[in-house]
Enzyme design. Structure first.
Site, PDB file in Angstrom:
ATOM      1  CD  GLU A   1     -18.504  12.835   5.266  1.00  0.00           C
ATOM      2  OE1 GLU A   1     -19.638  13.326   5.400  1.00  0.00           O
ATOM      3  OE2 GLU A   1     -17.549  13.459   4.760  1.00  0.00           O
TER       4      GLU A   1
ATOM      5  N   GLY B   1     -25.712   5.891  -3.403  1.00  0.00           N
ATOM      6  CA  GLY B   1     -24.923   6.115  -2.201  1.00  0.00           C
ATOM      7  C   GLY B   1     -25.083   4.941  -1.253  1.00  0.00           C
TER       8      GLY B   1
ATOM      9  CG  PHE C   1     -27.721   6.774   1.721  1.00  0.00           C
ATOM     10  CD1 PHE C   1     -27.642   7.146   3.050  1.00  0.00           C
ATOM     11  CD2 PHE C   1     -26.590   6.929   0.916  1.00  0.00           C
ATOM     12  CE1 PHE C   1     -26.458   7.668   3.576  1.00  0.00           C
ATOM     13  CE2 PHE C   1     -25.407   7.446   1.430  1.00  0.00           C
ATOM     14  CZ  PHE C   1     -25.341   7.817   2.759  1.00  0.00           C
TER      15      PHE C   1
ATOM     16  CD  GLN D   1     -22.196   8.879  -7.242  1.00  0.00           C
ATOM     17  OE1 GLN D   1     -21.586   8.439  -6.273  1.00  0.00           O
ATOM     18  NE2 GLN D   1     -23.340   8.382  -7.660  1.00  0.00           N
TER      19      GLN D   1
ATOM     20  CB  ALA E   1     -12.633  10.029   3.642  1.00  0.00           C
TER      21      ALA E   1
ATOM     22  CG  HIS F   1     -21.954  13.524  -2.936  1.00  0.00           C
ATOM     23  ND1 HIS F   1     -22.781  14.404  -2.287  1.00  0.00           N
ATOM     24  CD2 HIS F   1     -22.046  12.357  -2.256  1.00  0.00           C
ATOM     25  CE1 HIS F   1     -23.341  13.796  -1.257  1.00  0.00           C
ATOM     26  NE2 HIS F   1     -22.915  12.554  -1.213  1.00  0.00           N
TER      27      HIS F   1
ATOM     28  CB  SER G   1      -0.898   0.000   1.238  1.00  0.00           C
ATOM     29  OG  SER G   1      -1.638   1.199   1.292  1.00  0.00           O
TER      30      SER G   1
ATOM     31  NE  ARG H   1     -20.617   5.015  -5.201  1.00  0.00           N
ATOM     32  CZ  ARG H   1     -20.687   5.501  -3.959  1.00  0.00           C
ATOM     33  NH1 ARG H   1     -21.271   4.806  -3.008  1.00  0.00           N
ATOM     34  NH2 ARG H   1     -20.172   6.677  -3.673  1.00  0.00           N
TER      35      ARG H   1
ATOM     36  CD  GLU I   1     -27.187  10.097  -1.172  1.00  0.00           C
ATOM     37  OE1 GLU I   1     -26.475  10.560  -2.079  1.00  0.00           O
ATOM     38  OE2 GLU I   1     -27.744   9.003  -1.244  1.00  0.00           O
TER      39      GLU I   1
ATOM     40  CG  HIS J   1     -18.523  11.192  -4.115  1.00  0.00           C
ATOM     41  ND1 HIS J   1     -17.759  11.469  -3.000  1.00  0.00           N
ATOM     42  CD2 HIS J   1     -19.381  10.207  -3.744  1.00  0.00           C
ATOM     43  CE1 HIS J   1     -18.154  10.682  -2.002  1.00  0.00           C
ATOM     44  NE2 HIS J   1     -19.118   9.902  -2.433  1.00  0.00           N
ATOM     45  CE1 TYR J   2     -17.235   4.166  -5.806  1.00  0.00           C
ATOM     46  CE2 TYR J   2     -18.523   4.148  -7.829  1.00  0.00           C
ATOM     47  CZ  TYR J   2     -17.870   3.473  -6.822  1.00  0.00           C
ATOM     48  OH  TYR J   2     -17.837   2.103  -6.834  1.00  0.00           O
TER      49      TYR J   2
ATOM     50  NE  ARG K   1     -24.418   9.967  -3.436  1.00  0.00           N
ATOM     51  CZ  ARG K   1     -23.515   9.266  -2.769  1.00  0.00           C
ATOM     52  NH1 ARG K   1     -22.460   8.776  -3.397  1.00  0.00           N
ATOM     53  NH2 ARG K   1     -23.645   9.048  -1.492  1.00  0.00           N
TER      54      ARG K   1
ATOM     55  CG  ASP L   1      -1.362   5.288  -8.501  1.00  0.00           C
ATOM     56  OD1 ASP L   1      -1.343   6.177  -9.364  1.00  0.00           O
ATOM     57  OD2 ASP L   1      -0.922   5.445  -7.342  1.00  0.00           O
TER      58      ASP L   1
ATOM     59  CG  LEU M   1     -19.348  13.823   1.018  1.00  0.00           C
ATOM     60  CD1 LEU M   1     -19.967  14.041  -0.343  1.00  0.00           C
ATOM     61  CD2 LEU M   1     -19.174  12.344   1.280  1.00  0.00           C
TER      62      LEU M   1
HETATM   63  C1  LIG Z   1     -15.449  11.536   1.269  1.00  0.00           C
HETATM   64  C2  LIG Z   1     -16.043  10.237   0.815  1.00  0.00           C
HETATM   65  C3  LIG Z   1     -17.149   9.718   1.463  1.00  0.00           C
HETATM   66  C4  LIG Z   1     -17.711   8.514   1.034  1.00  0.00           C
HETATM   67  N1  LIG Z   1     -18.803   8.016   1.692  1.00  0.00           N
HETATM   68  C5  LIG Z   1     -19.316   6.818   1.318  1.00  0.00           C
HETATM   69  C6  LIG Z   1     -20.399   6.236   2.045  1.00  0.00           C
HETATM   70  O1  LIG Z   1     -20.880   6.771   3.050  1.00  0.00           O
HETATM   71  N2  LIG Z   1     -20.876   5.051   1.615  1.00  0.00           N
HETATM   72  C7  LIG Z   1     -20.369   4.399   0.523  1.00  0.00           C
HETATM   73  O2  LIG Z   1     -20.839   3.308   0.194  1.00  0.00           O
HETATM   74  N3  LIG Z   1     -19.323   4.933  -0.163  1.00  0.00           N
HETATM   75  C8  LIG Z   1     -18.785   6.108   0.210  1.00  0.00           C
HETATM   76  N4  LIG Z   1     -17.725   6.633  -0.486  1.00  0.00           N
HETATM   77  C9  LIG Z   1     -17.084   5.823  -1.528  1.00  0.00           C
HETATM   78  C10 LIG Z   1     -16.213   4.756  -0.866  1.00  0.00           C
HETATM   79  O3  LIG Z   1     -15.725   5.228   0.358  1.00  0.00           O
HETATM   80  C11 LIG Z   1     -15.035   4.359  -1.741  1.00  0.00           C
HETATM   81  O4  LIG Z   1     -15.481   4.038  -3.025  1.00  0.00           O
HETATM   82  C12 LIG Z   1     -14.337   3.151  -1.146  1.00  0.00           C
HETATM   83  O5  LIG Z   1     -14.007   3.389   0.206  1.00  0.00           O
HETATM   84  C13 LIG Z   1     -13.096   2.762  -1.916  1.00  0.00           C
HETATM   85  O6  LIG Z   1     -12.464   1.717  -1.242  1.00  0.00           O
HETATM   86  P1  LIG Z   1     -11.247   0.936  -1.904  1.00  0.00           P
HETATM   87  O7  LIG Z   1     -10.819  -0.105  -0.924  1.00  0.00           O
HETATM   88  O8  LIG Z   1     -11.636   0.508  -3.258  1.00  0.00           O
HETATM   89  O9  LIG Z   1     -10.115   2.032  -2.074  1.00  0.00           O
HETATM   90  P2  LIG Z   1      -9.388   2.984  -1.007  1.00  0.00           P
HETATM   91  O10 LIG Z   1      -9.984   2.935   0.330  1.00  0.00           O
HETATM   92  O11 LIG Z   1      -9.293   4.304  -1.682  1.00  0.00           O
HETATM   93  O12 LIG Z   1      -7.954   2.335  -0.894  1.00  0.00           O
HETATM   94  C14 LIG Z   1      -7.060   2.324  -1.982  1.00  0.00           C
HETATM   95  C15 LIG Z   1      -5.771   1.680  -1.532  1.00  0.00           C
HETATM   96  O13 LIG Z   1      -4.931   1.518  -2.666  1.00  0.00           O
HETATM   97  C16 LIG Z   1      -3.620   1.853  -2.331  1.00  0.00           C
HETATM   98  N5  LIG Z   1      -2.908   2.252  -3.554  1.00  0.00           N
HETATM   99  C17 LIG Z   1      -3.352   3.049  -4.557  1.00  0.00           C
HETATM  100  N6  LIG Z   1      -2.408   3.173  -5.497  1.00  0.00           N
HETATM  101  C18 LIG Z   1      -1.352   2.412  -5.098  1.00  0.00           C
HETATM  102  C19 LIG Z   1      -0.065   2.142  -5.631  1.00  0.00           C
HETATM  103  N7  LIG Z   1       0.354   2.673  -6.789  1.00  0.00           N
HETATM  104  N8  LIG Z   1       0.754   1.330  -4.929  1.00  0.00           N
HETATM  105  C20 LIG Z   1       0.376   0.801  -3.747  1.00  0.00           C
HETATM  106  N9  LIG Z   1      -0.826   1.037  -3.193  1.00  0.00           N
HETATM  107  C21 LIG Z   1      -1.676   1.828  -3.860  1.00  0.00           C
HETATM  108  C22 LIG Z   1      -3.745   2.962  -1.310  1.00  0.00           C
HETATM  109  O14 LIG Z   1      -2.610   3.029  -0.501  1.00  0.00           O
HETATM  110  C23 LIG Z   1      -4.987   2.492  -0.521  1.00  0.00           C
HETATM  111  O15 LIG Z   1      -4.587   1.645   0.531  1.00  0.00           O
HETATM  112  C24 LIG Z   1     -17.154   7.832  -0.079  1.00  0.00           C
HETATM  113  C25 LIG Z   1     -16.044   8.349  -0.721  1.00  0.00           C
HETATM  114  C26 LIG Z   1     -15.519   9.556  -0.302  1.00  0.00           C
HETATM  115  C27 LIG Z   1     -14.357  10.107  -1.062  1.00  0.00           C
END
Ligand SMILES: Cc1cc2nc3c(=O)[nH]c(=O)nc-3n(C[C@H](O)[C@H](O)[C@H](O)COP(=O)(O)OP(=O)(O)OC[C@H]3O[C@@H](n4cnc5c(N)ncnc54)[C@H](O)[C@@H]3O)c2cc1C
Length: 587
Positions: A50, A393, A117, A231, A48, A233, A37, A391, A246, A356-357, A288, A212, A243
């Site tokens: 919420e 929420g 939602f 998306q 992040a 928001h 990571s 998507r 929602e 947002h997404y 959204r 990435d 943000l």
């Molecule tokens: C502010 C905010 C609020 C949200 N609220 C909600 C909600 O309430 N409900 C909902 O369903 N969704 C919500 N979403 C969307 C949701 O949170 C995300 O889509 C989801 O958490 C993404 O999870 P993930 O595990 O795919 O990626 P992430 O949690 O983004 O993790 C990505 C990982 O990849 C690693 N990585 C990336 N590139 C590299 C690289 N080159 N080399 C090594 N490691 C790398 C990073 O270190 C990290 O550990 C929200 C999003 C945001 C931004």
């Protein structure tokens, strides 16, 4: 170059990566799992989130309702077999998190609380106040620490996949602390690298969300699917893009324009409801895409409020009262007060739509497998596709649990079939080539192209031409600009910082390369989709065109040319494409 061996290598330690690691470790304690990571796991963007995570458990709800809301919300571009699997697995995953210690809010009778939602006809979003992502990620991280077979490679930046004979056999990564490059050899690789919202200047996404993971797969020949669907928001703080969940509207917050008028009923989102009276799926609880599009129309009509950070409307939560806000939306109050100096208990909060997404991402099947042998993907970087063109929420947090686990199980099936180690010499040569490319970047004299300059040009192009509403002309201009930026990047990007320890200059250069590739795939896919569906709205092709475009776009990488765009079929099982109805009229 040092080599690290693992059975399964996972890129990304956010929600999807951690869930995958736990599932693999649980399924077979003898497997070695390398979790790579670029940030410490708890700094991943999942932290992040919420508002919460959707799963149908209440007596008035059913898997069928969750399915219908998701497929209709996605404007029928979702693969329905994947959605069926998703809604079925969702409750089990959320209960599993509960057992691992996730502190979900409760009803007075002790059962799990759910909140409404957007776009969901029934309340089904589980939440932990408005810090759901923090609690979910913390729960997953602490659980992952129980398994000695999971080895953490924190602050390692993955640069390339290693591919031999049509199979992914590992990756290369830079240890940020030392600048040293490692090759990870693995019999299966799972990408869980998160989203790519940072291609745009105004985004809720943490600065690490630079696509990435998507770019790694894309450059290795795996197509990116449905990239045109971005998306917005509807409720971002105008000065920072932070943000406001929602959940604000789920708890009864309303949107009003410059004249103090609720405007959503003018855009097919139902008749105006009494303030505080929630009618699910209508008005502020519409999806959204529709809410963000309504903002754009209000802006065209001059009904928005000009601010130093762009035009806004207001989110009004004053009628909810201090007690409810402090109990269910404490973080929202903190954010609005700290970052904008307005207290939602007393003031209306200016907000505007914010990127947002990414609905699109790495093309996977329902098993989270990509077309490249041994390579799997899950979470926001993947497109499985349950989210279709828009998507709903709270589906994303659940998605990364369901498909994070699924990716691990599929990777294990792969190990048990015929996963070979690959040709050692060929893989080492690839790793060496990856290292040579980084070295060449260090050797290049500092020129006229700055990383921040190229990034700014990319972001401005995306905002101007690939936003809420798009046109042929705008997208074509963006395509030309991105081709130019990719050329300039390849020919001229250079590093000011030539040191090895935590070289953020280098990381930003690499992240910019990922974003440019993803942005070009997005724009070319959008240019080719001559219809309006979900979050992809064309002013020149205003209707949805199922005859020609009920299909997923696939963007194929080329190192020096724009991507080739192809298509694949949408899986329709039981819901034929229909009209999305958010008017409150059941007929
Ligand atoms: C502010 C905010 C609020 C949200 N609220 C909600 C909600 O309430 N409900 C909902 O369903 N969704 C919500 N979403 C969307 C949701 O949170 C995300 O889509 C989801 O958490 C993404 O999870 P993930 O595990 O795919 O990626 P992430 O949690 O983004 O993790 C990505 C990982 O990849 C690693 N990585 C990336 N590139 C590299 C690289 N080159 N080399 C090594 N490691 C790398 C990073 O270190 C990290 O550990 C929200 C999003 C945001 C931004």
């Amino acid at each position: 170059m040092e080599t690290i061996q693992a059975d399964i290598a996972i890129i990304g330690a956010g929600g999807a990566g951690l869930r995958a690691a736990i599932a693999a470790a649980e399924a077979d304690p003898h497997l070695t799992i390398a979790l790579v990571s670029k940030v410490y796991p708890m700094r991943s963007h999942t932290c992040a989130a919420e508002g919460g995570a959707a799963g149908a458990v209440k007596a008035d709800d059913s898997l069928e309702h969750h399915f219908n809301d998701t497929v209709g919300g996605g404007d029928w571009l979702s693969d329905q077999d994947a959605v069926e699997y998703f809604v079925k697995e969702a409750p089990r995953e959320l209960v599993q998190l509960e057992h691992w210690g996730c502190p979900w809010n409760r009803e007075p009778d002790g059962s799990v609380a759910v909140r409404p939602f957007g776009g969901m006809e029934i309340k089904r979003t589980w939440f932990a106040a408005d810090k759901s992502g923090f609690h979910i990620l913390h729960t997953l991280y602490q659980t992952s620490l129980k398994y000695p077979s999971i080895k953490f490679y924190d602050e390692f930046y993955a640069t390339d996949l290693l591919v031999d004979d049509g199979h992914c056999r590992g990756l290369t990564a830079i240890e940020m602390r030392s600048g040293r490059m490692y090759q990870f050899r693995a019999r299966a690789v799972i990408i869980a690298g998160g989203g790519a919202g940072r291609m745009f200047p105004f985004s809720t996404n943490g600065s690490i969300k630079t696509g990435d993971g998507m770019a790694l797969a894309y450059r290795a020949g795996v197509p990116l699917k449905d990239m045109e669907f971005v998306q917005y928001h509807p409720t971002g703080l105008p000065n920072t893009g932070i943000l406001l969940t929602e959940g604000c509207r789920g708890e009864g917050g309303i949107l009003v324009n410059a004249h103090g008028r609720r405007y959503l009923q003018d855009y097919g989102l139902g008749p105006e409801t009494a303030v505080g009276k929630l009618v699910l799926k209508t008005m502020e609880l519409g999806p959204r895409d529709r809410l963000s599009q309504a903002f754009w129309h209000e802006q065209q009509k001059g009904n928005t409020i000009p601010t130093p950070w762009g035009d806004c409307v207001y989110l009004d939560m004053r009628h909810l009262g201090e007690k409810l806000i402090d109990e269910r939306l404490p973080f929202v109050r903190e954010l609005a007060t700290s970052y904008l100096g307005v207290d939602p208990v007393k003031d209306m909060v200016p907000i505007r739509p914010v990127v947002h997404y990414m609905m699109g991402g790495i093309h996977t099947d329902i098993r989270a497998a990509t077309p490249l042998g041994g390579l799997f993907a899950a979470g926001e970087c993947a497109c499985v596709s349950i989210n279709g063109a828009n998507r709903l929420g709270s589906n994303s947090l659940t998605e990364l649990l369901v498909f994070g686990r699924r990716a691990a199980l599929s990777a294990i099936e792969h190990l048990n079939s015929d996963a070979q180690a690959g040709n050692d010499a060929a893989l080492s040569a690839q790793a060496q080539a990856a290292q040579d490319r980084i070295r060449a970047l260090f050797m290049r004299p500092v020129g006229t192209e700055s990383i921040s300059g190229l990034r700014r040009e990319m972001m401005d192009t995306m905002e101007l031409n690939a936003g809420i509403y798009r046109t042929e002309k705008g997208l074509a201009e963006a395509a030309m600009k991105l081709a130019e930026l990719r050329r300039r990047y390849a020919a001229g990007v250079s590093l000011h910082d030539k040191t090895n320890v935590y070289n953020t200059d280098l990381l930003q250069a690499l992240e910019l390369g990922s974003m440019l590739d993803c942005a070009e795939a997005l724009v070319l896919s959008g240019l080719a989709r001559k219809e309006s569906r979900g979050a992809h709205q064309r002013l020149d092709f205003t209707g949805r065109d199922d005859m020609n475009y009920l299909k997923h776009s696939l963007a194929y990488y080329h190192p020096s040319e724009p991507p080739r765009i192809d298509y694949c079929k949408v899986v329709v099982t039981k819901s034929q494409p229909g009209v999305r109805n958010y008017s409150g009229d059941k007929k």
